[in-house]
Write a protein that holds these residues in place. Structure first.
Motif: not given
Lengths: 73, 767
Positions: B229-233, B274-275, B487-488, B504-510
């Motif tokens: 959902p995060w990526g799609v948004f 926001g995602g 890679l992400s 911040m890992m989730a932020f960097w991944y997305h």
């Protein structure tokens, strides 16, 4: 003082580079090209009229419409 | 042989035409001056190049010979950079001296065709950035990740050695030859040099290859965004952001490109943050949770709409955004790798070099060399190097810095992607990149499958997978194949150690997912447009009406055909019971390398026409290698009796199972799935045959043309006529002392002209 000047030149060079890579200098290049035509050759005044800045940017994306360029994978 | 005059332009009469009034400032340095500068080895220079060689040698020893528990990532960086420097300084110089022989007295198309728009002399350093942004995309980021299954060494060697001897040579030669021909495209050059048969085969091959490349890039995006959902948004937010930027540039502040790119970038960051928040809410998580198939259909609809919308509205602004992100993120990752210097625990060569790996099927030779295409040798670059870049070059000698140097830079991106993929735990790597058909898509299934592979040093636990998924803000990371998610995770793994920590890992991944999706979507959109024009042009030969590209219905119809073509391949990949990316990715690599073989074949014919047989090996070496690898890989894909490798073997196995009345076979659990495999493998097999046949036709015609030149000694040229240049600029990144001296004379003259002519607007030139 000297350091400040160096930093300023450095920042100006970075801004120049970024603008160049992003393509922001396209208008400057177009203008310079047209002016050099007129400067060297009076007959060139018959050459196509120079577009205004606004016209130029419109024309630029419109030309991409009929002449698309691939992006790489 | 090499002493013969190569083209009419270089014979004595040609020289006269380029001779310049000695009273004027020279527009080029003498070859003797260049030679003298090169041959002048000061002790400092010797020490510098000695140091580079030693450091490079040491790094290769650390990578290839020393076997510790782990190897530090910094050795990859040093091995790559030192080898690039040596390759650039010595090998590309050798090519320049003997093969291309640029003549700075000749005006480039940017000068003699100057119109201030498409043909405009551009500062070499800016053009380097332009060219790099145009050639580097998702390819060098994805291929190395998948190839990491073979261990770190084979991929590293191919990326670094391959670029020096093959990829950069191709880019440089195509750029140079296209520049000498007024910026003509690869297709046109193929027709000029190889005749009608070779030219037509090259054109059809290019079109087919374009379709497959767009389809597989789209598949990478689908795999990265499905059930995220995060990526799609955040990725779908790029569309309104780009629309806003397009309107801003069209109506409010035309030409303020950097300004709007910064605004767009901030909005993009907001979309990523926001995602995360939206994916945390219940409605967001369900609303933006999209399965692969609907997502693929969404991308197909998007691709069609984006390709018929005017460029200013969507393509141009997203292009700015993507350039901005690309240069920024790649620079940031390079810095982070140098700061963090992760330890790589993967073995030099893995258990799968002889085949049997779950990520890419088949053995190291030839499949490593098609899995890593971009970064080592990429045929697609030939389309860029014969597109915009040759029309913007100031001086002939600069082609080496831009063509050869630009490709070295892309290779470095591939090395960083490899390091990022290798920096994550090997067990997690295999859990992410094995298809759901193997892992069942569950944590337990993945753990059982990966531990069952019997890899040394791998002991995957369910906690490792759930913990990583939680850290990057995803519900699961199992079977996230396609390279982009791996890679992400790798990038997040490295970046969070520099900025932000665990939180911040989730932020960097997305951020990384966004970064890749952004330029894949741009490539999909632009690729569809280019393919549409190629199709219209070809159809126009039979139905003249199609030649009129502003004919709306024709444009929509041809766009629709191209979208349907890549859309069908995409759907096939998404619904493939065998896992999709691992069956289709080899096709992508083969297609790209075949295009490289076509480009090199055209270069071969051109070099032969110049009469430079003594140096033909410079082109023949990469051409032979690309030909052997791709033809052998295609051969295996077509004729191999191992179902995991051969498309038709797989086809036969499933057909037989159906005939035997089985309702489940291998990873296909239903009769429909089995029928899908039969269908898919047939299509993939036919595509393999088509590509390889077309490429072989092109290569044969090129060899014929070469042989003809050799036999008849009838050296002609399709180059534009030489026009004397009226300007000077240095050739490399920095100016040599002799170039500096001449540059300052030119600057002084410009300044004088300005004083003499008060009122002339200031023109900034930097040398």
């Amino acid at each position: 003082m000297n350091l400040l000047a160096t930093v300023r030149t450095g920042a100006r060079n970075v801004a120049w580079f970024v603008k160049g890579v992003m393509g922001e200098d396209a208008w400057d290049k177009y203008k310079a090209h047209h002016e050099s035509l007129h400067a060297t050759d009076a007959a060139a005044c018959d050459s196509p009229r120079m577009m205004t800045e606004r016209e130029f940017w419109r024309d630029q994306t419109d030309r991409q419409d009929i002449n698309p360029q691939g992006r790489c994978c | 042989m090499g002493t013969k005059p190569r083209t009419p332009h270089d014979s004595t009469e040609g020289v006269d035409a380029l001779d310049r009034d000695p009273a004027l400032l020279p527009v080029a340095l003498d070859q003797t001056t260049h030679d003298a500068e090169e041959a002048h080895w000061t002790p400092a220079k010797i020490a510098l190049w000695g140091g580079i060689s030693l450091l490079g040698g040491l790094s290769w020893v650390m990578l290839a010979v020393v076997r510790g528990e782990t190897v530090n990532a910094i050795w990859f960086v040093f091995a790559a950079v030192c080898t690039y420097l040596i390759g650039y300084r010595f090998y590309s110089n050798y090519i320049q001296k003997h093969l291309t022989r640029p003549d700075d007295r000749r005006a480039t198309p940017a000068e003699y065709k100057a119109d201030g728009k498409d043909y405009a002399a551009t500062d070499r350093r800016v053009l380097f950035g332009h060219h790099f942004a145009a050639i580097a995309g998702a390819g060098p980021l994805v291929g190395p990740v998948l190839a990491a299954q073979m261990g770190y060494l084979p991929g590293t060697i191919w990326i670094i050695v391959g670029v020096v001897l093959a990829g950069a040579v191709q880019d440089y030669l195509v750029l140079f030859f296209s520049m000498r021909r007024g910026g003509r495209s690869l297709g046109q050059m193929a027709r000029d040099e190889l005749g009608k048969v070779g030219g037509t085969a090259a054109l059809i091959a290019t079109l087919a290859i374009m379709v497959i490349i767009v389809a597989i890039l789209a598949l990478v995006v689908v795999n990265a965004l499905a059930a995220s959902p995060w990526g799609v948004f955040s990725v779908s937010m790029t569309i309104p952001i780009a629309l806003f930027m397009g309107v801003y540039l069209r109506f409010f502040r035309p030409g303020r490109v950097s300004e709007i790119s910064i605004i767009g970038f901030i909005l993009l960051l907001a979309a990523i943050v926001g995602g995360g928040m939206i994916a945390d809410t219940e409605w967001g998580a369900s609303f933006f949770h999209v399965d692969p198939l609907p997502l693929a259909i969404g991308i197909i609809i998007y691709g069609f709409v984006a390709a018929i919308l005017p460029v200013w509205l969507l393509l141009a602004p997203r292009d700015y955004l993507s350039t901005f992100m690309k240069i920024g993120t790649i620079g940031m990752l390079a810095l982070a790798i140098i700061i963090v210097r992760p330890e790589i625990a993967a073995p030099a060569t893995s258990e799968f070099v002889n085949g049997g790996g779950p990520v890419v099927s088949g053995s190291l030779f030839p499949f490593l060399f098609v899995t890593i295409a971009c970064g080592a040798l990429s045929g697609f670059h030939a389309l860029i190097a014969s597109g915009t870049t040759p029309k913007l070059i100031e001086k002939e000698r600069q082609t080496r810095f831009i063509g050869y140097g630009g490709m070295l830079m892309e290779s470095f991106v591939a090395i960083m992607a490899l390091v990022a993929a290798l920096s994550i735990d090997r067990g997690i790597y295999f859990a992410m990149n094995s298809s759901a058909a193997l892992t069942g898509g569950t944590v337990e299934g993945a753990v059982a499958f990966v531990n069952g592979l019997g890899l040394t040093g791998v002991n995957l636990t369910p906690d490792m997978l759930t913990e990583t998924a939680k850290n990057v803000g995803e519900s699961t990371i199992v079977s996230r194949s396609g390279g982009a998610p791996t890679l992400s995770v790798g990038l997040a793994n490295i970046m969070h150690q520099v900025i932000g920590g665990q939180g911040m890992m989730a932020f960097w991944y997305h951020f990384a997912i966004m970064f890749e999706a952004l330029f894949i979507l741009t490539a999909v959109d632009a690729g569809t447009r280019v393919a549409r024009f190629m199709l219209q042009d070809s159809l126009g030969n039979f139905f003249p009406k199609f030649k009129n590209t502003s004919w709306r219905a024709g444009a929509w119809l041809t766009t629709g055909i191209m979208v349907a073509a890549w859309g069908a391949v995409l759907i096939m990949g998404v619904t493939d019971p065998l896992g999709g990316i691992n069956t289709l990715f080899p096709l992508f690599g083969i297609a790209n390398q075949l295009l490289a073989a076509i480009a090199l074949a055209v270069c071969l014919a051109i070099v032969a026409k110049r009469g430079l047989f003594k140096y033909l090996w410079i082109v023949a070496l990469p051409l032979t290698f690309a030909a052997v690898v791709t033809i052998y890989a295609s051969f295996l894909k077509i004729f191999s009796t191992v179902p995991a490798v051969g498309y038709f073997a797989q086809n036969r196995a499933f057909s037989k199972a159906l005939d035997d009345g089985l309702t489940t076979f291998g990873t296909a659990k239903t009769v429909e799935a089995m029928e899908a495999v039969v269908r898919n493998t047939m299509v993939q097999g036919i595509l393999s045959i088509l590509f390889v046949v077309l490429a072989i036709i092109v290569m044969i015609t090129a060899v014929q043309a070469t042989w003809k030149s050799y036999k008849t000694r009838d050296f002609g040229t399709n180059e534009d006529d030489a026009v004397p240049s009226q300007m000077f600029a240095p050739s490399g990144f920095g100016a040599t002392p002799a170039e500096k001296a001449l540059s300052s004379l030119w600057d002084a003259q410009t300044a004088q002209a300005k004083v003499a002519k008060v009122g002339t607007p200031e023109r900034t030139t930097r040398r």
